[in-house]
Scaffold this motif. Structure first.
Motif, PDB file in Angstrom:
ATOM      1  N   ARG A   1      -6.615  -5.394 -10.161  1.00  0.00           N
ATOM      2  CA  ARG A   1      -6.828  -6.135 -11.415  1.00  0.00           C
ATOM      3  C   ARG A   1      -5.514  -6.355 -12.155  1.00  0.00           C
ATOM      4  NH1 ARG A   1     -11.166  -2.199 -11.481  1.00  0.00           N
ATOM      5  NH2 ARG A   1     -13.161  -3.247 -11.052  1.00  0.00           N
ATOM      6  N   ASP A   2      -4.652  -5.336 -12.168  1.00  0.00           N
ATOM      7  CA  ASP A   2      -3.386  -5.443 -12.886  1.00  0.00           C
ATOM      8  C   ASP A   2      -2.411  -6.384 -12.187  1.00  0.00           C
ATOM      9  OD1 ASP A   2      -4.361  -3.608 -14.713  1.00  0.00           O
ATOM     10  OD2 ASP A   2      -3.355  -1.886 -13.795  1.00  0.00           O
ATOM     11  N   LEU A   3      -2.468  -6.421 -10.854  1.00  0.00           N
ATOM     12  CA  LEU A   3      -1.554  -7.265 -10.095  1.00  0.00           C
ATOM     13  C   LEU A   3      -1.874  -8.746 -10.234  1.00  0.00           C
ATOM     14  CD1 LEU A   3      -1.278  -5.146  -6.836  1.00  0.00           C
ATOM     15  CD2 LEU A   3       0.694  -5.961  -8.156  1.00  0.00           C
ATOM     16  N   ARG A   4      -3.156  -9.075 -10.328  1.00  0.00           N
ATOM     17  CA  ARG A   4      -3.560 -10.481 -10.224  1.00  0.00           C
ATOM     18  C   ARG A   4      -2.786 -11.408 -11.159  1.00  0.00           C
ATOM     19  NH1 ARG A   4      -3.338 -14.422  -8.483  1.00  0.00           N
ATOM     20  NH2 ARG A   4      -4.880 -16.017  -8.024  1.00  0.00           N
ATOM     21  N   PRO A   5      -2.664 -11.108 -12.452  1.00  0.00           N
ATOM     22  CA  PRO A   5      -1.938 -12.054 -13.315  1.00  0.00           C
ATOM     23  C   PRO A   5      -0.432 -12.039 -13.109  1.00  0.00           C
ATOM     24  CG  PRO A   5      -2.660 -10.140 -14.580  1.00  0.00           C
ATOM     25  CD  PRO A   5      -3.299 -10.029 -13.236  1.00  0.00           C
ATOM     26  N   ARG A   6       0.089 -11.061 -12.369  1.00  0.00           N
ATOM     27  CA  ARG A   6       1.536 -10.941 -12.173  1.00  0.00           C
ATOM     28  C   ARG A   6       2.014 -11.657 -10.907  1.00  0.00           C
ATOM     29  NH1 ARG A   6       3.849  -6.408 -14.614  1.00  0.00           N
ATOM     30  NH2 ARG A   6       5.822  -7.190 -13.748  1.00  0.00           N
ATOM     31  N   ILE A   7       1.119 -11.857  -9.948  1.00  0.00           N
ATOM     32  CA  ILE A   7       1.523 -12.438  -8.673  1.00  0.00           C
ATOM     33  C   ILE A   7       1.771 -13.934  -8.844  1.00  0.00           C
ATOM     34  CG2 ILE A   7       0.856 -12.856  -6.276  1.00  0.00           C
ATOM     35  CD1 ILE A   7       1.386  -9.927  -6.944  1.00  0.00           C
TER      36      ILE A   7
ATOM     37  N   ASN B   1       0.809  -1.216   0.000  1.00  0.00           N
ATOM     38  CA  ASN B   1       0.000   0.000   0.000  1.00  0.00           C
ATOM     39  C   ASN B   1       0.845   1.271   0.000  1.00  0.00           C
ATOM     40  OD1 ASN B   1      -2.256  -1.615   0.124  1.00  0.00           O
ATOM     41  ND2 ASN B   1      -3.184  -0.528   1.836  1.00  0.00           N
ATOM     42  N   LYS B   2       1.916   1.284   0.802  1.00  0.00           N
ATOM     43  CA  LYS B   2       2.718   2.503   0.927  1.00  0.00           C
ATOM     44  C   LYS B   2       3.422   2.857  -0.384  1.00  0.00           C
ATOM     45  CE  LYS B   2       1.972   3.986   5.091  1.00  0.00           C
ATOM     46  NZ  LYS B   2       0.826   3.131   5.379  1.00  0.00           N
ATOM     47  N   ILE B   3       3.717   1.872  -1.195  1.00  0.00           N
ATOM     48  CA  ILE B   3       4.286   2.149  -2.517  1.00  0.00           C
ATOM     49  C   ILE B   3       3.277   2.915  -3.358  1.00  0.00           C
ATOM     50  CG2 ILE B   3       5.207   1.113  -4.619  1.00  0.00           C
ATOM     51  CD1 ILE B   3       7.009   0.819  -2.138  1.00  0.00           C
ATOM     52  N   ALA B   4       2.008   2.496  -3.283  1.00  0.00           N
ATOM     53  CA  ALA B   4       0.963   3.187  -4.022  1.00  0.00           C
ATOM     54  C   ALA B   4       0.724   4.593  -3.478  1.00  0.00           C
ATOM     55  CB  ALA B   4      -0.336   2.372  -3.982  1.00  0.00           C
ATOM     56  N   THR B   5       0.852   4.764  -2.161  1.00  0.00           N
ATOM     57  CA  THR B   5       0.710   6.098  -1.572  1.00  0.00           C
ATOM     58  C   THR B   5       1.746   7.049  -2.146  1.00  0.00           C
ATOM     59  OG1 THR B   5      -0.117   5.150   0.495  1.00  0.00           O
ATOM     60  CG2 THR B   5       0.721   7.397   0.591  1.00  0.00           C
ATOM     61  N   LEU B   6       2.978   6.602  -2.246  1.00  0.00           N
ATOM     62  CA  LEU B   6       4.055   7.423  -2.796  1.00  0.00           C
ATOM     63  C   LEU B   6       3.799   7.744  -4.265  1.00  0.00           C
ATOM     64  CD1 LEU B   6       6.793   8.740  -2.267  1.00  0.00           C
ATOM     65  CD2 LEU B   6       7.880   6.555  -2.800  1.00  0.00           C
TER      66      LEU B   6
ATOM     67  N   LEU C   1       3.468  -2.514  -9.734  1.00  0.00           N
ATOM     68  CA  LEU C   1       3.610  -3.860 -10.271  1.00  0.00           C
ATOM     69  C   LEU C   1       5.059  -4.339 -10.161  1.00  0.00           C
ATOM     70  CD1 LEU C   1       1.404  -3.783 -13.500  1.00  0.00           C
ATOM     71  CD2 LEU C   1       0.758  -4.448 -11.194  1.00  0.00           C
ATOM     72  N   LYS C   2       6.004  -3.467 -10.462  1.00  0.00           N
ATOM     73  CA  LYS C   2       7.413  -3.856 -10.389  1.00  0.00           C
ATOM     74  C   LYS C   2       7.831  -4.141  -8.948  1.00  0.00           C
ATOM     75  CE  LYS C   2      12.084  -2.628 -11.852  1.00  0.00           C
ATOM     76  NZ  LYS C   2      12.690  -3.138 -10.604  1.00  0.00           N
ATOM     77  N   VAL C   3       7.364  -3.331  -8.014  1.00  0.00           N
ATOM     78  CA  VAL C   3       7.716  -3.565  -6.620  1.00  0.00           C
ATOM     79  C   VAL C   3       7.168  -4.911  -6.150  1.00  0.00           C
ATOM     80  CG1 VAL C   3       7.389  -2.759  -4.251  1.00  0.00           C
ATOM     81  CG2 VAL C   3       7.965  -1.127  -6.050  1.00  0.00           C
ATOM     82  N   ALA C   4       5.951  -5.235  -6.544  1.00  0.00           N
ATOM     83  CA  ALA C   4       5.386  -6.534  -6.179  1.00  0.00           C
ATOM     84  C   ALA C   4       6.223  -7.665  -6.769  1.00  0.00           C
ATOM     85  CB  ALA C   4       3.943  -6.637  -6.661  1.00  0.00           C
TER      86      ALA C   4
ATOM     87  N   ALA D   1      12.982  -0.268   4.130  1.00  0.00           N
ATOM     88  CA  ALA D   1      13.548  -0.365   2.789  1.00  0.00           C
ATOM     89  C   ALA D   1      14.133   0.960   2.309  1.00  0.00           C
ATOM     90  CB  ALA D   1      12.483  -0.855   1.807  1.00  0.00           C
ATOM     91  N   LEU D   2      13.658   2.077   2.851  1.00  0.00           N
ATOM     92  CA  LEU D   2      14.234   3.377   2.493  1.00  0.00           C
ATOM     93  C   LEU D   2      15.696   3.458   2.896  1.00  0.00           C
ATOM     94  CD1 LEU D   2      11.315   5.764   3.538  1.00  0.00           C
ATOM     95  CD2 LEU D   2      11.940   5.069   1.218  1.00  0.00           C
ATOM     96  N   TYR D   3      16.060   2.771   3.974  1.00  0.00           N
ATOM     97  CA  TYR D   3      17.432   2.788   4.472  1.00  0.00           C
ATOM     98  C   TYR D   3      18.246   1.589   3.994  1.00  0.00           C
ATOM     99  CZ  TYR D   3      15.655   6.344   7.678  1.00  0.00           C
ATOM    100  OH  TYR D   3      15.082   7.477   8.202  1.00  0.00           O
ATOM    101  N   LEU D   4      17.603   0.434   3.968  1.00  0.00           N
ATOM    102  CA  LEU D   4      18.330  -0.813   3.711  1.00  0.00           C
ATOM    103  C   LEU D   4      18.218  -1.294   2.272  1.00  0.00           C
ATOM    104  CD1 LEU D   4      17.130  -2.753   6.897  1.00  0.00           C
ATOM    105  CD2 LEU D   4      19.296  -1.523   6.607  1.00  0.00           C
ATOM    106  N   GLY D   5      17.242  -0.781   1.542  1.00  0.00           N
ATOM    107  CA  GLY D   5      16.916  -1.339   0.241  1.00  0.00           C
ATOM    108  C   GLY D   5      15.910  -2.472   0.403  1.00  0.00           C
ATOM    109  N   LEU D   6      15.097  -2.688  -0.617  1.00  0.00           N
ATOM    110  CA  LEU D   6      14.012  -3.667  -0.510  1.00  0.00           C
ATOM    111  C   LEU D   6      14.546  -5.090  -0.365  1.00  0.00           C
ATOM    112  CD1 LEU D   6      10.946  -4.104  -0.515  1.00  0.00           C
ATOM    113  CD2 LEU D   6      11.065  -4.307  -3.014  1.00  0.00           C
ATOM    114  N   GLN D   7      15.565  -5.434  -1.119  1.00  0.00           N
ATOM    115  CA  GLN D   7      16.069  -6.803  -1.066  1.00  0.00           C
ATOM    116  C   GLN D   7      16.629  -7.137   0.307  1.00  0.00           C
ATOM    117  OE1 GLN D   7      18.931  -7.756  -4.106  1.00  0.00           O
ATOM    118  NE2 GLN D   7      18.924  -9.926  -3.623  1.00  0.00           N
TER     119      GLN D   7
END
Length: 237
Positions: A57-63, A9-14, A26-29, A220-226
């Motif tokens: 709707r867009d996420l569903r086929p990508r997950i 959700n917070k990615i979408a907020t940004l 989509l890329k973050v997911a 993730a802002l400090y450490l990176g997502l991975q």
């Protein structure tokens, strides 16, 4: 093994703060899954202030892992869930103008409604979880409603952790024991973090899934997502 579902959700907020598609939800997911997350969670609200219905709707086929959609089962939400058929739907008693989730369902007072909505989703083959406070009676009520799982609202644990973690975890152990007794799967979420997650998991290792968004994205802002996802997965070993 307790699965980690990343709430984006917070990615979408940004993204929504500036319009356009940066950052790309989509890329973050996709990246979160590649980095080891075993699920993706979204919580679309009627005002679409973060995750939008079209995002779902867009996420569903990508997950490629588990897809968990949280929300208050108003008509538009129910229609969306039945359209995309996620792995899991989590029923949350949010008001339309609520900043964030701050309580679970009263599964006794709302038994008739929750029973009907559980039947609707389960008939479509969707695993159904009910968001509840750490109260064994509410857990038992969720079982009566026909839920497959409960998700324990863990903000009270998180807020009490620093002062007295043994006291803070006690009602959650009781609720988790009740879920196991009545045969419900067990999820947890809200304000779990790198500070408090390992102890929660140590005390309730039969938790099926934790859903974590705000703290994880902040880290993730400090450490990176991975690296962040790696560290959260370490807490669950």
């Amino acid at each position: 093994m307790t699965k980690l579902s990343v709430n984006i959700n917070k990615i979408a907020t940004l993204r929504n703060a500036r319009g356009g598609n940066n950052p790309d939800v989509l890329k973050v997911a996709f990246d979160a899954e590649q980095f080891g997350a075993q699920g993706i969670t979204v919580h679309p609200r009627p005002d679409e202030r973060h995750i939008r219905y079209q995002d779902v709707r867009d996420l569903r086929p990508r997950i490629q892992t588990e897809f968990n959609i949280e929300g208050n089962p108003i008509d538009s939400f129910t229609e969306l869930v039945l359209e995309v058929i996620p792995t899991q739907v989590t029923l949350v008693p949010d008001g339309n103008d609520q900043l964030t989730s701050n309580h679970g369902w009263d599964t006794i007072e709302n038994r008739s409604f929750l029973t009907d909505i559980c039947k609707t989703f389960k008939a479509a083959g969707i695993r159904t979880s009910i968001f509840v406070d750490a109260d064994p009676k509410m857990v038992e009520g969720a079982k009566v409603c026909g839920a497959d799982r409960v998700e324990l609202y863990t903000e009270p644990y998180a807020s009490g952790y620093q002062a007295n973690r043994e006291h803070a975890i006690a009602p959650f152990i009781a609720a988790a024991d009740e879920a196991r007794r009545v045969g419900l799967g067990l999820n947890a979420g809200h304000d779990l973090s790198l500070v408090n997650l390992a102890y929660y998991h140590q005390m309730i290792p039969w938790t099926d899934e934790v859903s974590i968004g705000h703290a994880l994205i902040c880290d993730a802002l400090y450490l990176g997502l991975q690296e962040t996802i790696k560290q959260y997965l370490e807490q669950l070993k």
